[in-house]
Design a protein around this motif. Structure first.
Motif, PDB file in Angstrom:
ATOM      1  N   GLU A 116      24.195  65.308 -10.120  1.00  0.00           N
ATOM      2  CA  GLU A 116      24.269  66.334 -10.828  1.00  0.00           C
ATOM      3  C   GLU A 116      24.345  66.969  -9.813  1.00  0.00           C
ATOM      4  OE1 GLU A 116      21.035  66.795 -13.511  1.00  0.00           O
ATOM      5  OE2 GLU A 116      22.336  65.991 -15.073  1.00  0.00           O
ATOM      6  N   MET A 117      23.397  68.083  -8.586  1.00  0.00           N
ATOM      7  CA  MET A 117      23.378  68.818  -7.692  1.00  0.00           C
ATOM      8  C   MET A 117      24.805  68.503  -6.969  1.00  0.00           C
ATOM      9  SD  MET A 117      19.298  69.200  -6.707  1.00  0.00           S
ATOM     10  CE  MET A 117      19.311  67.298  -6.129  1.00  0.00           C
ATOM     11  N   CYS A 118      24.957  67.827  -6.542  1.00  0.00           N
ATOM     12  CA  CYS A 118      26.279  67.718  -5.785  1.00  0.00           C
ATOM     13  C   CYS A 118      26.087  68.162  -5.185  1.00  0.00           C
ATOM     14  CB  CYS A 118      28.372  68.538  -6.613  1.00  0.00           C
ATOM     15  SG  CYS A 118      28.407  68.244  -8.700  1.00  0.00           S
ATOM     16  N   LEU A 119      25.665  67.480  -3.802  1.00  0.00           N
ATOM     17  CA  LEU A 119      24.889  67.747  -3.014  1.00  0.00           C
ATOM     18  C   LEU A 119      25.811  67.538  -1.393  1.00  0.00           C
ATOM     19  CD1 LEU A 119      21.689  66.939  -2.949  1.00  0.00           C
ATOM     20  CD2 LEU A 119      22.380  69.342  -3.678  1.00  0.00           C
ATOM     21  N   ASP A 120      26.229  68.640  -0.133  1.00  0.00           N
ATOM     22  CA  ASP A 120      26.617  67.857   0.726  1.00  0.00           C
ATOM     23  C   ASP A 120      26.119  66.895   1.332  1.00  0.00           C
ATOM     24  OD1 ASP A 120      29.510  69.010   0.442  1.00  0.00           O
ATOM     25  OD2 ASP A 120      28.158  70.997   0.001  1.00  0.00           O
ATOM     26  N   PHE A 121      25.389  67.246   1.651  1.00  0.00           N
ATOM     27  CA  PHE A 121      24.170  66.023   2.457  1.00  0.00           C
ATOM     28  C   PHE A 121      22.579  66.665   1.910  1.00  0.00           C
ATOM     29  CE2 PHE A 121      24.613  69.771   4.943  1.00  0.00           C
ATOM     30  CZ  PHE A 121      22.920  69.974   5.214  1.00  0.00           C
ATOM     31  N   PHE A 122      21.545  66.201   2.055  1.00  0.00           N
ATOM     32  CA  PHE A 122      20.417  65.939   2.129  1.00  0.00           C
ATOM     33  C   PHE A 122      19.369  65.307   3.421  1.00  0.00           C
ATOM     34  CE2 PHE A 122      20.220  61.814   0.123  1.00  0.00           C
ATOM     35  CZ  PHE A 122      19.220  61.396   0.311  1.00  0.00           C
ATOM     36  N   ILE A 123      18.413  66.300   3.664  1.00  0.00           N
ATOM     37  CA  ILE A 123      17.961  65.621   4.903  1.00  0.00           C
ATOM     38  C   ILE A 123      16.121  66.408   4.219  1.00  0.00           C
ATOM     39  CG2 ILE A 123      17.604  68.339   5.997  1.00  0.00           C
ATOM     40  CD1 ILE A 123      17.747  66.804   8.632  1.00  0.00           C
ATOM     41  N   LYS A 124      15.265  65.555   4.857  1.00  0.00           N
ATOM     42  CA  LYS A 124      13.874  64.856   4.745  1.00  0.00           C
ATOM     43  C   LYS A 124      13.135  65.654   5.289  1.00  0.00           C
ATOM     44  CE  LYS A 124      13.533  60.161   2.704  1.00  0.00           C
ATOM     45  NZ  LYS A 124      12.835  58.435   2.937  1.00  0.00           N
ATOM     46  N   LYS A 125      11.536  65.906   5.206  1.00  0.00           N
ATOM     47  CA  LYS A 125      10.734  67.012   5.857  1.00  0.00           C
ATOM     48  C   LYS A 125       9.979  65.687   6.338  1.00  0.00           C
ATOM     49  CE  LYS A 125      10.490  70.981   3.454  1.00  0.00           C
ATOM     50  NZ  LYS A 125       9.648  71.798   2.486  1.00  0.00           N
ATOM     51  N   PRO A 126       9.816  65.727   7.680  1.00  0.00           N
ATOM     52  CA  PRO A 126       9.925  66.579   8.393  1.00  0.00           C
ATOM     53  C   PRO A 126      10.957  66.303   8.981  1.00  0.00           C
ATOM     54  CG  PRO A 126       8.633  64.897   9.525  1.00  0.00           C
ATOM     55  CD  PRO A 126       8.398  64.953   8.087  1.00  0.00           C
ATOM     56  N   ILE A 127      11.821  67.884   8.986  1.00  0.00           N
ATOM     57  CA  ILE A 127      13.575  68.145   9.439  1.00  0.00           C
ATOM     58  C   ILE A 127      13.640  67.731  11.102  1.00  0.00           C
ATOM     59  CG2 ILE A 127      14.799  69.502   9.909  1.00  0.00           C
ATOM     60  CD1 ILE A 127      13.585  71.010   7.546  1.00  0.00           C
ATOM     61  N   ASN A 128      14.192  66.283  11.446  1.00  0.00           N
ATOM     62  CA  ASN A 128      14.892  66.098  12.690  1.00  0.00           C
ATOM     63  C   ASN A 128      16.210  67.823  13.246  1.00  0.00           C
ATOM     64  OD1 ASN A 128      16.840  65.159  14.948  1.00  0.00           O
ATOM     65  ND2 ASN A 128      16.004  63.169  14.045  1.00  0.00           N
ATOM     66  N   LEU A 129      16.584  67.878  14.100  1.00  0.00           N
ATOM     67  CA  LEU A 129      16.913  68.538  14.045  1.00  0.00           C
ATOM     68  C   LEU A 129      17.916  68.301  15.051  1.00  0.00           C
ATOM     69  CD1 LEU A 129      14.533  72.066  15.668  1.00  0.00           C
ATOM     70  CD2 LEU A 129      15.458  71.879  13.716  1.00  0.00           C
ATOM     71  N   SER A 130      17.916  67.276  15.539  1.00  0.00           N
ATOM     72  CA  SER A 130      19.114  66.683  15.717  1.00  0.00           C
ATOM     73  C   SER A 130      20.332  66.500  14.615  1.00  0.00           C
ATOM     74  CB  SER A 130      19.042  65.597  17.255  1.00  0.00           C
ATOM     75  OG  SER A 130      18.487  64.713  16.874  1.00  0.00           O
ATOM     76  N   GLU A 131      19.574  65.747  13.731  1.00  0.00           N
ATOM     77  CA  GLU A 131      20.069  65.316  12.584  1.00  0.00           C
ATOM     78  C   GLU A 131      21.000  66.010  11.740  1.00  0.00           C
ATOM     79  OE1 GLU A 131      18.889  61.508   9.425  1.00  0.00           O
ATOM     80  OE2 GLU A 131      17.229  63.119  10.340  1.00  0.00           O
ATOM     81  N   LEU A 132      20.006  67.626  11.651  1.00  0.00           N
ATOM     82  CA  LEU A 132      20.677  68.288  10.841  1.00  0.00           C
ATOM     83  C   LEU A 132      21.941  68.663  11.855  1.00  0.00           C
ATOM     84  CD1 LEU A 132      19.896  70.659   8.295  1.00  0.00           C
ATOM     85  CD2 LEU A 132      18.204  71.546  10.128  1.00  0.00           C
ATOM     86  N   GLU A 133      21.793  69.431  13.074  1.00  0.00           N
ATOM     87  CA  GLU A 133      22.580  69.364  13.425  1.00  0.00           C
ATOM     88  C   GLU A 133      23.228  69.043  12.898  1.00  0.00           C
ATOM     89  OE1 GLU A 133      24.492  70.931  17.848  1.00  0.00           O
ATOM     90  OE2 GLU A 133      22.144  69.657  18.013  1.00  0.00           O
ATOM     91  N   THR A 134      23.890  67.242  12.938  1.00  0.00           N
ATOM     92  CA  THR A 134      24.581  66.263  12.448  1.00  0.00           C
ATOM     93  C   THR A 134      25.585  66.938  11.661  1.00  0.00           C
ATOM     94  OG1 THR A 134      24.025  65.053  14.503  1.00  0.00           O
ATOM     95  CG2 THR A 134      25.265  63.946  12.603  1.00  0.00           C
ATOM     96  N   PHE A 135      24.925  66.761  10.491  1.00  0.00           N
ATOM     97  CA  PHE A 135      24.389  66.872   8.814  1.00  0.00           C
ATOM     98  C   PHE A 135      25.775  68.849   8.457  1.00  0.00           C
ATOM     99  CE2 PHE A 135      21.226  63.759   7.727  1.00  0.00           C
ATOM    100  CZ  PHE A 135      21.682  63.143   7.404  1.00  0.00           C
ATOM    101  N   ILE A 136      24.632  69.517   9.344  1.00  0.00           N
ATOM    102  CA  ILE A 136      25.879  70.720   9.263  1.00  0.00           C
ATOM    103  C   ILE A 136      26.881  70.456   9.518  1.00  0.00           C
ATOM    104  CG2 ILE A 136      25.678  73.122   9.911  1.00  0.00           C
ATOM    105  CD1 ILE A 136      22.573  73.194  10.209  1.00  0.00           C
ATOM    106  N   ASN A 137      27.190  70.600  11.112  1.00  0.00           N
ATOM    107  CA  ASN A 137      27.865  69.669  11.628  1.00  0.00           C
ATOM    108  C   ASN A 137      29.472  69.756  10.553  1.00  0.00           C
ATOM    109  OD1 ASN A 137      27.710  71.597  13.885  1.00  0.00           O
ATOM    110  ND2 ASN A 137      27.471  70.369  15.832  1.00  0.00           N
ATOM    111  N   SER A 138      28.945  68.441  10.248  1.00  0.00           N
ATOM    112  CA  SER A 138      30.112  67.339   9.254  1.00  0.00           C
ATOM    113  C   SER A 138      30.007  67.596   8.271  1.00  0.00           C
ATOM    114  CB  SER A 138      29.635  66.245   9.639  1.00  0.00           C
ATOM    115  OG  SER A 138      30.205  65.161   8.076  1.00  0.00           O
ATOM    116  N   ALA A 139      29.120  68.814   7.321  1.00  0.00           N
ATOM    117  CA  ALA A 139      29.336  69.435   6.122  1.00  0.00           C
ATOM    118  C   ALA A 139      30.873  71.040   6.674  1.00  0.00           C
ATOM    119  CB  ALA A 139      28.172  70.286   5.797  1.00  0.00           C
ATOM    120  N   LEU A 140      30.153  71.511   7.589  1.00  0.00           N
ATOM    121  CA  LEU A 140      31.584  72.719   8.046  1.00  0.00           C
ATOM    122  C   LEU A 140      32.060  72.184   8.617  1.00  0.00           C
ATOM    123  CD1 LEU A 140      28.744  74.761   8.536  1.00  0.00           C
ATOM    124  CD2 LEU A 140      30.131  74.630   6.458  1.00  0.00           C
ATOM    125  N   ASP A 141      32.735  70.950   8.880  1.00  0.00           N
ATOM    126  CA  ASP A 141      34.119  70.760   9.535  1.00  0.00           C
ATOM    127  C   ASP A 141      33.657  71.095  11.001  1.00  0.00           C
ATOM    128  OD1 ASP A 141      35.455  68.635  10.583  1.00  0.00           O
ATOM    129  OD2 ASP A 141      37.263  70.093   9.752  1.00  0.00           O
TER     130      ASP A 141
END
Length: 126
Positions: free
Chosen positions: A96-121
């Motif tokens: 229902e939320m139509c997420l582009d991605f989700f990330i668990k806490k504690p946040i792995n910053l390199s994983e977050l960077e990968t998700f953001i770069n992918s989502a924003l192409d």
């Protein structure tokens, strides 16, 4: 010159906001932080963002509520959910939320960077 991506961080934990803000600024993004869902929705009514990074569990207006608003927008930003409660989010809610991605806490910053770069192409060569 390419426009910097605009990112909105929504989390009631000020330490997470500060950490993500510093990390994303260092990586070349324009970043705003708000500390609650109601504040995020008000900002989204008046400003455009490329990505909303939102905590799931917050008092009052939750990440689920923010996602509902984001998905109703004409010019919908990408949506990433931050959660320490992944196993508690039902599959139906995730759909229902139509997420582009989700990330668990504690946040792995390199994983977050990968998700953001992918989502924003975004490619590393930009």
């Amino acid at each position: 010159m390419n426009k910097k991506a605009e990112i909105l961080i929504v989390d009631d934990d000020t330490n997470i906001c500060k950490t993500l803000h510093a990390f994303l600024i260092k990586n070349g993004f324009n970043v705003k932080c708000v500390y609650g869902g109601a504040e995020a929705i008000e900002l989204l009514k008046n400003e455009e963002f490329d990505l909303v990074l939102c905590d799931y569990i917050m008092d009052g207006v939750t990440g689920y509520d923010v996602a509902g608003f984001v998905n109703s927008m004409d010019k919908r930003p990408k949506l990433g959910l931050i959660t320490g409660w992944d196993e508690l989010i039902r599959t139906k809610e995730k759909d229902e939320m139509c997420l582009d991605f989700f990330i668990k806490k504690p946040i792995n910053l390199s994983e977050l960077e990968t998700f953001i770069n992918s989502a924003l192409d975004i490619t590393k060569n930009n």
